[in-house]
Design a protein around this motif. Structure first.
Motif, PDB file in Angstrom:
ATOM      1  N   GLN A 140      15.756  30.195 -11.601  1.00  0.00           N
ATOM      2  CA  GLN A 140      15.344  30.941 -12.783  1.00  0.00           C
ATOM      3  C   GLN A 140      15.325  30.039 -14.020  1.00  0.00           C
ATOM      4  OE1 GLN A 140      14.361  34.418 -12.789  1.00  0.00           O
ATOM      5  NE2 GLN A 140      13.517  33.489 -14.660  1.00  0.00           N
ATOM      6  N   ARG A 141      16.311  29.147 -14.106  1.00  0.00           N
ATOM      7  CA  ARG A 141      16.347  28.220 -15.230  1.00  0.00           C
ATOM      8  C   ARG A 141      15.127  27.303 -15.220  1.00  0.00           C
ATOM      9  NH1 ARG A 141      21.297  26.543 -14.814  1.00  0.00           N
ATOM     10  NH2 ARG A 141      20.944  24.640 -13.626  1.00  0.00           N
ATOM     11  N   GLU A 142      14.741  26.820 -14.036  1.00  0.00           N
ATOM     12  CA  GLU A 142      13.579  25.943 -13.942  1.00  0.00           C
ATOM     13  C   GLU A 142      12.290  26.708 -14.262  1.00  0.00           C
ATOM     14  OE1 GLU A 142      13.888  22.758 -13.679  1.00  0.00           O
ATOM     15  OE2 GLU A 142      16.051  22.960 -13.443  1.00  0.00           O
ATOM     16  N   ILE A 143      12.206  27.950 -13.806  1.00  0.00           N
ATOM     17  CA  ILE A 143      11.024  28.766 -14.107  1.00  0.00           C
ATOM     18  C   ILE A 143      10.904  28.983 -15.615  1.00  0.00           C
ATOM     19  CG2 ILE A 143      10.055  31.097 -13.881  1.00  0.00           C
ATOM     20  CD1 ILE A 143      11.196  31.130 -11.017  1.00  0.00           C
ATOM     21  N   PHE A 163       9.302  26.318 -17.848  1.00  0.00           N
ATOM     22  CA  PHE A 163       7.845  26.195 -17.898  1.00  0.00           C
ATOM     23  C   PHE A 163       7.242  26.993 -19.051  1.00  0.00           C
ATOM     24  CE2 PHE A 163       8.498  24.363 -13.828  1.00  0.00           C
ATOM     25  CZ  PHE A 163       7.387  23.587 -13.558  1.00  0.00           C
ATOM     26  N   ASN A 164       8.049  27.825 -19.678  1.00  0.00           N
ATOM     27  CA  ASN A 164       7.571  28.577 -20.840  1.00  0.00           C
ATOM     28  C   ASN A 164       7.632  27.747 -22.115  1.00  0.00           C
ATOM     29  OD1 ASN A 164       7.184  30.886 -19.224  1.00  0.00           O
ATOM     30  ND2 ASN A 164       9.329  31.505 -19.496  1.00  0.00           N
ATOM     31  N   LYS A 165       8.237  26.565 -22.021  1.00  0.00           N
ATOM     32  CA  LYS A 165       8.343  25.673 -23.171  1.00  0.00           C
ATOM     33  C   LYS A 165       7.272  24.584 -23.077  1.00  0.00           C
ATOM     34  CE  LYS A 165      13.370  26.333 -23.187  1.00  0.00           C
ATOM     35  NZ  LYS A 165      14.696  25.666 -23.073  1.00  0.00           N
ATOM     36  N   PRO A 166       6.841  24.031 -24.205  1.00  0.00           N
ATOM     37  CA  PRO A 166       5.838  22.944 -24.178  1.00  0.00           C
ATOM     38  C   PRO A 166       6.348  21.752 -23.371  1.00  0.00           C
ATOM     39  CG  PRO A 166       6.132  23.803 -26.413  1.00  0.00           C
ATOM     40  CD  PRO A 166       7.224  24.410 -25.586  1.00  0.00           C
ATOM     41  N   PHE A 167       5.451  21.145 -22.606  1.00  0.00           N
ATOM     42  CA  PHE A 167       5.817  20.001 -21.767  1.00  0.00           C
ATOM     43  C   PHE A 167       5.363  18.719 -22.453  1.00  0.00           C
ATOM     44  CE2 PHE A 167       4.786  17.079 -18.158  1.00  0.00           C
ATOM     45  CZ  PHE A 167       6.095  16.889 -17.730  1.00  0.00           C
ATOM     46  N   ASP A 168       6.311  17.883 -22.818  1.00  0.00           N
ATOM     47  CA  ASP A 168       6.002  16.621 -23.491  1.00  0.00           C
ATOM     48  C   ASP A 168       5.873  15.520 -22.456  1.00  0.00           C
ATOM     49  OD1 ASP A 168       5.668  14.533 -25.207  1.00  0.00           O
ATOM     50  OD2 ASP A 168       7.745  14.489 -25.931  1.00  0.00           O
ATOM     51  N   ASN A 216       9.062  30.771  -4.643  1.00  0.00           N
ATOM     52  CA  ASN A 216       7.597  30.856  -4.610  1.00  0.00           C
ATOM     53  C   ASN A 216       7.014  30.843  -6.021  1.00  0.00           C
ATOM     54  OD1 ASN A 216       7.341  30.934  -1.789  1.00  0.00           O
ATOM     55  ND2 ASN A 216       7.736  33.140  -1.731  1.00  0.00           N
ATOM     56  N   GLN A 217       7.707  31.517  -6.948  1.00  0.00           N
ATOM     57  CA  GLN A 217       7.240  31.504  -8.336  1.00  0.00           C
ATOM     58  C   GLN A 217       7.280  30.097  -8.919  1.00  0.00           C
ATOM     59  OE1 GLN A 217       9.024  34.505 -10.952  1.00  0.00           O
ATOM     60  NE2 GLN A 217       9.488  35.774  -9.145  1.00  0.00           N
ATOM     61  N   LEU A 218       8.373  29.405  -8.667  1.00  0.00           N
ATOM     62  CA  LEU A 218       8.506  28.038  -9.177  1.00  0.00           C
ATOM     63  C   LEU A 218       7.471  27.127  -8.540  1.00  0.00           C
ATOM     64  CD1 LEU A 218       9.989  25.984 -10.914  1.00  0.00           C
ATOM     65  CD2 LEU A 218      11.623  25.666  -9.044  1.00  0.00           C
ATOM     66  N   GLU A 219       7.211  27.318  -7.261  1.00  0.00           N
ATOM     67  CA  GLU A 219       6.225  26.490  -6.567  1.00  0.00           C
ATOM     68  C   GLU A 219       4.852  26.638  -7.204  1.00  0.00           C
ATOM     69  OE1 GLU A 219       5.068  25.376  -1.984  1.00  0.00           O
ATOM     70  OE2 GLU A 219       5.442  27.487  -2.468  1.00  0.00           O
ATOM     71  N   GLN A 220       4.487  27.844  -7.550  1.00  0.00           N
ATOM     72  CA  GLN A 220       3.188  28.069  -8.183  1.00  0.00           C
ATOM     73  C   GLN A 220       3.098  27.350  -9.527  1.00  0.00           C
ATOM     74  OE1 GLN A 220       2.531  32.297  -8.425  1.00  0.00           O
ATOM     75  NE2 GLN A 220       2.537  32.587  -6.201  1.00  0.00           N
ATOM     76  N   LYS A 221       4.163  27.432 -10.311  1.00  0.00           N
ATOM     77  CA  LYS A 221       4.164  26.792 -11.620  1.00  0.00           C
ATOM     78  C   LYS A 221       4.128  25.270 -11.503  1.00  0.00           C
ATOM     79  CE  LYS A 221       6.411  30.552 -14.157  1.00  0.00           C
ATOM     80  NZ  LYS A 221       5.244  30.787 -15.050  1.00  0.00           N
ATOM     81  N   VAL A 222       4.899  24.735 -10.569  1.00  0.00           N
ATOM     82  CA  VAL A 222       4.900  23.287 -10.363  1.00  0.00           C
ATOM     83  C   VAL A 222       3.532  22.819  -9.882  1.00  0.00           C
ATOM     84  CG1 VAL A 222       5.886  21.401  -9.012  1.00  0.00           C
ATOM     85  CG2 VAL A 222       7.382  23.180  -9.931  1.00  0.00           C
ATOM     86  N   SER A 223       2.937  23.561  -8.959  1.00  0.00           N
ATOM     87  CA  SER A 223       1.617  23.204  -8.433  1.00  0.00           C
ATOM     88  C   SER A 223       0.580  23.167  -9.548  1.00  0.00           C
ATOM     89  CB  SER A 223       1.203  24.210  -7.357  1.00  0.00           C
ATOM     90  OG  SER A 223      -0.081  23.899  -6.856  1.00  0.00           O
TER      91      SER A 223
END
Length: 348
Positions: free
Chosen positions: A191-194, A197-202, A243-250
């Protein structure tokens, strides 16, 4: 007028001899003390005692000194340790049993499996042992000053049907608790990793050199590790989070890998500039890297550079590497590579 007296070699030898004798007498006091007494009684001229008195004093001194010496040896001796019952490797069908033994001297520090126990005045001791396993080993250690003695006893236990059922149930409960604890930990981590992804990625911090660029690939690999653990979990909620994290990482990989490949070509080009080699990427997603330079007129140069770069090219998921010896070379050499697609989430 004082006359200076030089110490002769003989006098120096006498002094050294006396020092050695004194040191010897201190170390071996049980010899030095009687020797000193006997010397005084029989060699000292001022001694007015009769011979009989001298003999009594000398004999008494020898008796006292050697008595102290042997008592000291006895007190500081290596302890003896015996286990009288039960027998080693005995098989019992009880939850507890009594272990009996004897230690000498009785003042020895006695432990069993690191636990201190006391012996009575006669050196006898008793230890109530819990038989929790099929094979129960008890290590008794007796310490007396700087000397020790060890005895090991193994007791085998036969469990009843009810006890075996209880043990199996306890194992299942422990396993279930461990799985639940792991699932709870994974939930928090995923959940922390998911949420991250809501924060800007530098991504600028990964663009300085090839090493920092590689760290971004390792970042994706780290996410893949948590995803794999989550998908292997028996907990439905954990699987869903994985599965949610996998989608975001992909999705992020699809965006980032083309940029990484573009940056990699630029960094490699800077390194090869002195060899008059230019580097660029081709295609909408920069899947092809093209190197152009006069050095590539020789096939050996092409294969050597490809061998040196192939590991990194696959790491950044290039699929093709072109080698031209000039810009308009239509018969250039190319290498195809079986790299993963950008969307594939993998743990390196």
């Amino acid at each position: 007028m004082k006359v200076k007296h030089d110490i002769t070699l003989g006098e120096l030898g006498v002094v050294c001899g006396l020092i050695i004798i004194v040191i010897f007498a201190i170390i071996y006091w049980y010899i030095g003390i009687p020797a000193l007494v006997i010397w005084y009684l029989f060699k000292k001229r001022k001694n007015k005692f009769p011979l009989k008195t001298n003999l009594i004093i000398a004999g008494g001194t020898l008796g006292v000194v050697f008595s102290v010496f042997f008592i000291n040896l006895y007190i500081h001796r290596t302890p003896s340790l015996t286990i009288s019952e039960p027998q080693d490797l005995i098989t019992l069908q009880v939850a507890t049993t009594t272990i009996k033994g004897k230690v000498s001297p009785s003042s020895s520090n006695l432990t069993v499996n690191g636990i201190s126990i006391k012996a009575n005045f006669g050196g006898h001791f008793i230890y109530e042992a819990s038989l929790k396993n099929e094979n129960n080993t008890y290590t008794f250690i007796a310490n007396n000053k700087d000397k020790s003695q060890t005895q090991t006893l193994t007791i085998k236990r036969i469990f009843t049907a009810d006890e075996l059922a209880q043990i199996e149930q306890a194992k299942k409960e422990a396993l279930a608790k461990a799985e639940k604890d792991k699932a709870d930990e994974l939930k928090i981590r995923l959940q922390r990793e998911i949420d991250s992804f809501n924060k800007p990625f530098d991504n600028s911090i990964y663009r300085n050199d090839i090493t920092s660029l590689t760290l971004e690939v390792m970042l994706f690999s780290g996410w893949a590790k948590w995803i794999t653990e989550g998908k292997e979990s028996n907990n439905t909620e954990v699987k869903n989070l994985a599965n949610q994290l996998e989608q975001k990482v992909s999705q992020r990989q699809i965006k980032e890998f083309p940029l990484m490949r573009k940056t990699y070509a630029k960094l490699i080009g800077n390194l090869l500039w002195e060899q008059d080699i230019s580097v660029e990427t081709l295609g909408a997603t920069n899947k092809t890297i093209q190197l152009t330079g006069g050095i590539f007129v020789a096939n050996k140069s092409k294969s050597t550079i490809q061998e040196q770069l192939s590991k990194q090219l696959r790491l950044f998921r290039f699929t093709t590497a072109n080698y031209k010896w000039y810009e308009y070379d239509e018969t250039y050499t190319y290498y195809d590579m079986d790299s993963y697609v950008d969307s594939k989430v993998i743990e390196l």
